[in-house]
Design a protein around this motif. Structure first.
Motif, short mmCIF file in Angstrom:
data_model
loop_
_atom_site.label_atom_id
_atom_site.label_comp_id
_atom_site.label_asym_id
_atom_site.label_seq_id
_atom_site.Cartn_x
_atom_site.Cartn_y
_atom_site.Cartn_z
N GLU A 68 0.93 -1.03 0.25
CA GLU A 68 0.03 0.26 -0.17
C GLU A 68 0.84 1.06 0.17
N ASN A 74 -0.86 4.14 0.96
CA ASN A 74 -1.73 4.74 1.62
C ASN A 74 -1.46 4.53 3.04
N TYR A 75 -1.13 4.86 4.24
CA TYR A 75 -1.57 3.91 5.05
C TYR A 75 -1.17 5.15 6.68
N THR A 120 -9.01 6.51 8.36
CA THR A 120 -8.42 8.30 9.24
C THR A 120 -8.81 8.02 10.23
N GLU A 146 0.47 9.11 9.76
CA GLU A 146 0.22 8.83 8.13
C GLU A 146 1.48 8.80 7.46
N LYS A 158 -4.75 0.28 7.15
CA LYS A 158 -4.23 0.69 5.18
C LYS A 158 -5.40 1.82 5.67
N TYR A 159 -5.41 2.58 4.58
CA TYR A 159 -6.17 4.25 4.88
C TYR A 159 -7.57 4.16 5.36
N TYR A 160 -7.77 3.39 4.62
CA TYR A 160 -9.48 3.16 4.71
C TYR A 160 -10.00 1.65 4.76
N ASN A 161 -9.71 0.90 5.52
CA ASN A 161 -9.76 -0.27 6.64
C ASN A 161 -9.51 0.08 7.88
N ASN A 162 -10.81 -0.13 8.49
CA ASN A 162 -9.74 -0.50 10.16
C ASN A 162 -9.46 -1.72 11.08
N ARG A 221 -18.11 -4.42 8.59
CA ARG A 221 -17.25 -3.78 7.61
C ARG A 221 -16.09 -4.08 6.90
N GLU A 232 -13.76 4.49 8.91
CA GLU A 232 -11.70 4.40 7.61
C GLU A 232 -11.01 4.53 8.47
#
Lengths: 114, 114
Positions: free
Chosen positions: A29, A31-32, B100, A52, A96-100, B55, B98
Protein backbone atom coordinates in the motif's frame (compact mmCIF):
# COMPACT_ATOMS: atom_id res chain seq x y z
CA UNK A 1 -0.85 -9.28 3.46
CA UNK A 2 0.51 -6.69 5.82
CA UNK A 3 2.90 -7.85 8.53
CA UNK A 4 4.47 -5.95 11.38
CA UNK A 5 7.72 -7.05 12.98
CA UNK A 6 9.13 -5.94 16.30
CA UNK A 7 12.53 -7.56 16.67
CA UNK A 8 13.17 -6.61 20.29
CA UNK A 9 11.07 -8.77 22.66
CA UNK A 10 12.44 -7.01 25.72
CA UNK A 11 14.35 -3.82 26.45
CA UNK A 12 15.35 -1.92 29.54
CA UNK A 13 16.48 1.65 30.14
CA UNK A 14 17.55 3.71 33.11
CA UNK A 15 15.22 6.41 34.30
CA UNK A 16 15.83 9.76 32.51
CA UNK A 17 17.67 8.12 29.63
CA UNK A 18 16.56 7.69 26.02
CA UNK A 19 15.47 4.43 24.41
CA UNK A 20 14.47 3.51 20.85
CA UNK A 21 12.07 0.70 19.98
CA UNK A 22 12.22 -0.76 16.49
CA UNK A 23 9.43 -1.71 14.11
CA UNK A 24 9.40 -2.77 10.49
CA UNK A 25 6.43 -3.56 8.32
CA UNK A 26 5.65 -5.04 4.97
CA UNK A 27 2.99 -3.64 2.66
CA UNK A 28 2.33 -2.84 -0.97
CA UNK A 29 0.00 0.00 0.00
CA UNK A 30 1.01 3.61 -0.52
CA UNK A 31 -1.46 5.20 1.88
CA UNK A 32 -1.64 3.90 5.41
CA UNK A 33 -1.28 4.75 9.07
CA UNK A 34 1.22 3.60 11.65
CA UNK A 35 0.74 3.62 15.39
CA UNK A 36 2.53 2.94 18.61
CA UNK A 37 0.33 1.73 21.43
CA UNK A 38 1.34 1.22 25.04
CA UNK A 39 -0.14 -1.52 27.22
CA UNK A 40 0.81 -1.16 30.90
CA UNK A 41 0.42 -4.09 33.29
CA UNK A 42 -3.13 -2.85 33.95
CA UNK A 43 -3.66 -3.94 30.29
CA UNK A 44 -5.54 -0.91 28.91
CA UNK A 45 -4.12 -0.21 25.45
CA UNK A 46 -3.24 3.47 25.13
CA UNK A 47 -2.36 5.32 21.94
CA UNK A 48 1.13 6.81 22.15
CA UNK A 49 1.62 8.28 18.71
CA UNK A 50 0.25 8.10 15.18
CA UNK A 51 1.88 8.71 11.80
CA UNK A 52 0.20 9.19 8.44
CA UNK A 53 2.29 7.66 5.65
CA UNK A 54 1.72 10.60 3.32
CA UNK A 55 3.35 12.98 5.82
CA UNK A 56 7.12 13.24 5.57
CA UNK A 57 7.44 14.97 8.91
CA UNK A 58 7.95 12.62 11.84
CA UNK A 59 5.22 12.72 14.48
CA UNK A 60 6.06 13.95 17.98
CA UNK A 61 4.08 13.83 21.21
CA UNK A 62 5.94 15.37 24.15
CA UNK A 63 8.71 12.88 25.09
CA UNK A 64 7.70 10.45 22.32
CA UNK A 65 8.84 10.78 18.73
CA UNK A 66 9.09 8.50 15.74
CA UNK A 67 11.59 7.98 12.96
CA UNK A 68 9.48 7.08 9.94
CA UNK A 69 11.43 5.79 6.95
CA UNK A 70 8.82 4.97 4.30
CA UNK A 71 11.19 3.54 1.71
CA UNK A 72 12.77 1.26 4.29
CA UNK A 73 9.37 0.47 5.82
CA UNK A 74 10.70 1.30 9.24
CA UNK A 75 8.89 3.03 12.09
CA UNK A 76 10.86 3.35 15.32
CA UNK A 77 9.74 4.98 18.55
CA UNK A 78 12.08 7.13 20.63
CA UNK A 79 11.26 7.78 24.25
CA UNK A 80 13.24 10.62 25.79
CA UNK A 81 13.71 11.25 29.50
CA UNK A 82 12.27 7.83 30.33
CA UNK A 83 10.01 7.66 33.37
CA UNK A 84 9.04 4.73 35.58
CA UNK A 85 5.49 5.04 34.26
CA UNK A 86 6.74 4.24 30.77
CA UNK A 87 7.19 0.61 31.85
CA UNK A 88 4.81 -1.35 29.60
CA UNK A 89 4.41 -3.47 26.50
CA UNK A 90 4.73 -1.36 23.38
CA UNK A 91 2.98 -2.45 20.20
CA UNK A 92 3.62 -1.16 16.72
CA UNK A 93 0.56 -1.30 14.46
CA UNK A 94 -0.28 -0.76 10.80
CA UNK A 95 -3.61 0.15 9.25
CA UNK A 96 -4.61 0.67 5.64
CA UNK A 97 -6.07 4.01 4.69
CA UNK A 98 -9.69 2.91 4.30
CA UNK A 99 -9.79 -0.02 6.63
CA UNK A 100 -10.06 -0.52 10.38
CA UNK A 101 -8.22 -3.85 10.30
CA UNK A 102 -5.24 -2.93 12.43
CA UNK A 103 -2.24 -5.28 12.31
CA UNK A 104 -0.06 -5.44 15.38
CA UNK A 105 3.47 -6.59 15.99
CA UNK A 106 4.29 -9.03 18.77
CA UNK A 107 5.30 -6.22 21.10
CA UNK A 108 8.36 -5.05 23.01
CA UNK A 109 8.38 -5.22 26.78
CA UNK A 110 10.07 -2.07 28.08
CA UNK A 111 11.25 -1.80 31.66
CA UNK A 112 12.39 1.54 33.04
CA UNK A 113 14.77 1.07 35.96
CA UNK A 114 15.19 3.58 38.78
CA UNK B 1 -16.26 11.73 28.68
CA UNK B 2 -16.21 8.04 29.51
CA UNK B 3 -13.87 5.85 27.54
CA UNK B 4 -14.64 2.52 25.92
CA UNK B 5 -16.20 0.16 28.44
CA UNK B 6 -16.34 -3.63 28.31
CA UNK B 7 -18.13 -6.23 30.37
CA UNK B 8 -17.55 -8.51 32.05
CA UNK B 9 -13.97 -7.98 33.22
CA UNK B 10 -13.27 -11.65 33.67
CA UNK B 11 -15.09 -14.77 32.53
CA UNK B 12 -14.49 -18.47 33.06
CA UNK B 13 -16.18 -20.99 30.78
CA UNK B 14 -15.78 -24.65 29.94
CA UNK B 15 -15.17 -26.18 26.54
CA UNK B 16 -18.25 -26.30 24.33
CA UNK B 17 -20.04 -23.45 26.06
CA UNK B 18 -21.04 -20.18 24.49
CA UNK B 19 -20.02 -16.69 25.63
CA UNK B 20 -21.17 -13.13 24.96
CA UNK B 21 -18.90 -10.15 25.50
CA UNK B 22 -20.15 -6.58 25.51
CA UNK B 23 -18.68 -3.25 24.50
CA UNK B 24 -19.86 0.35 24.76
CA UNK B 25 -17.99 2.83 22.56
CA UNK B 26 -16.99 6.36 23.37
CA UNK B 27 -19.92 8.73 22.99
CA UNK B 28 -20.13 9.91 19.37
CA UNK B 29 -18.16 6.96 18.02
CA UNK B 30 -20.02 4.87 15.45
CA UNK B 31 -17.47 2.14 14.78
CA UNK B 32 -16.52 -0.78 16.99
CA UNK B 33 -13.74 -3.27 16.32
CA UNK B 34 -12.98 -6.48 18.20
CA UNK B 35 -9.54 -7.97 18.75
CA UNK B 36 -8.26 -11.16 20.36
CA UNK B 37 -5.01 -10.94 22.30
CA UNK B 38 -3.49 -14.26 23.29
CA UNK B 39 -1.02 -14.05 26.17
CA UNK B 40 2.37 -12.85 24.97
CA UNK B 41 1.17 -11.78 21.54
CA UNK B 42 -0.16 -8.68 19.86
CA UNK B 43 -3.91 -8.26 19.28
CA UNK B 44 -5.47 -9.90 16.23
CA UNK B 45 -8.37 -8.33 14.38
CA UNK B 46 -11.68 -10.22 14.58
CA UNK B 47 -14.45 -7.87 13.38
CA UNK B 48 -15.30 -4.28 12.62
CA UNK B 49 -18.82 -2.87 12.72
CA UNK B 50 -19.85 0.55 11.51
CA UNK B 51 -23.39 1.89 11.56
CA UNK B 52 -24.61 -1.59 12.53
CA UNK B 53 -23.07 -3.24 9.48
CA UNK B 54 -20.08 -5.56 9.33
CA UNK B 55 -17.22 -3.71 7.64
CA UNK B 56 -14.43 -6.19 8.12
CA UNK B 57 -13.69 -9.69 9.34
CA UNK B 58 -10.40 -11.24 10.32
CA UNK B 59 -9.28 -14.81 9.92
CA UNK B 60 -11.47 -16.36 12.59
CA UNK B 61 -13.87 -19.33 12.34
CA UNK B 62 -17.64 -18.96 12.05
CA UNK B 63 -17.94 -19.75 15.75
CA UNK B 64 -17.16 -16.06 16.22
CA UNK B 65 -19.96 -13.60 15.47
CA UNK B 66 -20.80 -10.06 16.44
CA UNK B 67 -23.44 -7.41 16.09
CA UNK B 68 -23.86 -3.72 16.69
CA UNK B 69 -26.93 -2.11 18.16
CA UNK B 70 -28.66 1.21 17.27
CA UNK B 71 -26.85 2.89 20.19
CA UNK B 72 -23.54 1.67 18.64
CA UNK B 73 -22.76 -0.73 21.46
CA UNK B 74 -21.65 -4.16 20.35
CA UNK B 75 -21.62 -7.81 21.37
CA UNK B 76 -19.11 -10.48 20.44
CA UNK B 77 -20.37 -14.06 20.59
CA UNK B 78 -18.24 -17.15 20.58
CA UNK B 79 -19.87 -20.57 20.28
CA UNK B 80 -18.50 -24.03 21.02
CA UNK B 81 -15.60 -22.66 23.03
CA UNK B 82 -12.18 -24.25 22.66
CA UNK B 83 -9.23 -24.08 25.04
CA UNK B 84 -7.46 -21.95 22.43
CA UNK B 85 -10.13 -19.25 22.73
CA UNK B 86 -8.66 -18.29 26.11
CA UNK B 87 -7.45 -14.73 25.60
CA UNK B 88 -7.99 -11.07 26.35
CA UNK B 89 -10.73 -9.72 24.09
CA UNK B 90 -10.34 -6.06 23.29
CA UNK B 91 -12.90 -3.69 21.92
CA UNK B 92 -11.90 -0.48 20.18
CA UNK B 93 -14.09 2.38 19.04
CA UNK B 94 -13.53 5.12 16.47
CA UNK B 95 -15.61 7.94 15.09
CA UNK B 96 -15.92 6.57 11.59
CA UNK B 97 -15.50 3.33 9.76
CA UNK B 98 -12.36 4.17 7.86
CA UNK B 99 -8.73 4.10 8.74
CA UNK B 100 -8.55 7.86 9.05
CA UNK B 101 -9.87 7.68 12.60
CA UNK B 102 -7.83 6.56 15.57
CA UNK B 103 -9.09 3.56 17.49
CA UNK B 104 -9.41 3.83 21.27
CA UNK B 105 -9.34 0.62 23.25
CA UNK B 106 -11.31 -0.60 26.21
CA UNK B 107 -9.79 -2.45 29.17
CA UNK B 108 -10.68 -5.85 27.72
CA UNK B 109 -12.45 -8.99 28.89
CA UNK B 110 -10.24 -11.84 30.09
CA UNK B 111 -11.80 -15.12 28.93
CA UNK B 112 -10.54 -18.39 30.38
CA UNK B 113 -11.76 -21.64 28.86
CA UNK B 114 -11.25 -24.75 31.01
Amino acid sequence: AQTVTQSQPEMSVQEAETVTLSCTYDTSENNYYLFWYKQPPSRQMILVIRQEAYKQQNATENRFSVNFQKAAKSFSLKISDSQLGDTAMYFCAFMKYYNNDMRFGAGTRLTVKP
Amino acid sequence: DAGVTQSPTHLIKTRGQQVTLRCSPISGHKSVSWYQQVLGQGPQFIFQYYEKEERGRGNFPDRFSARQFPNYSSELNVNALLLGDSALYLCASSRGGEGTDTQYFGPGTRLTVL
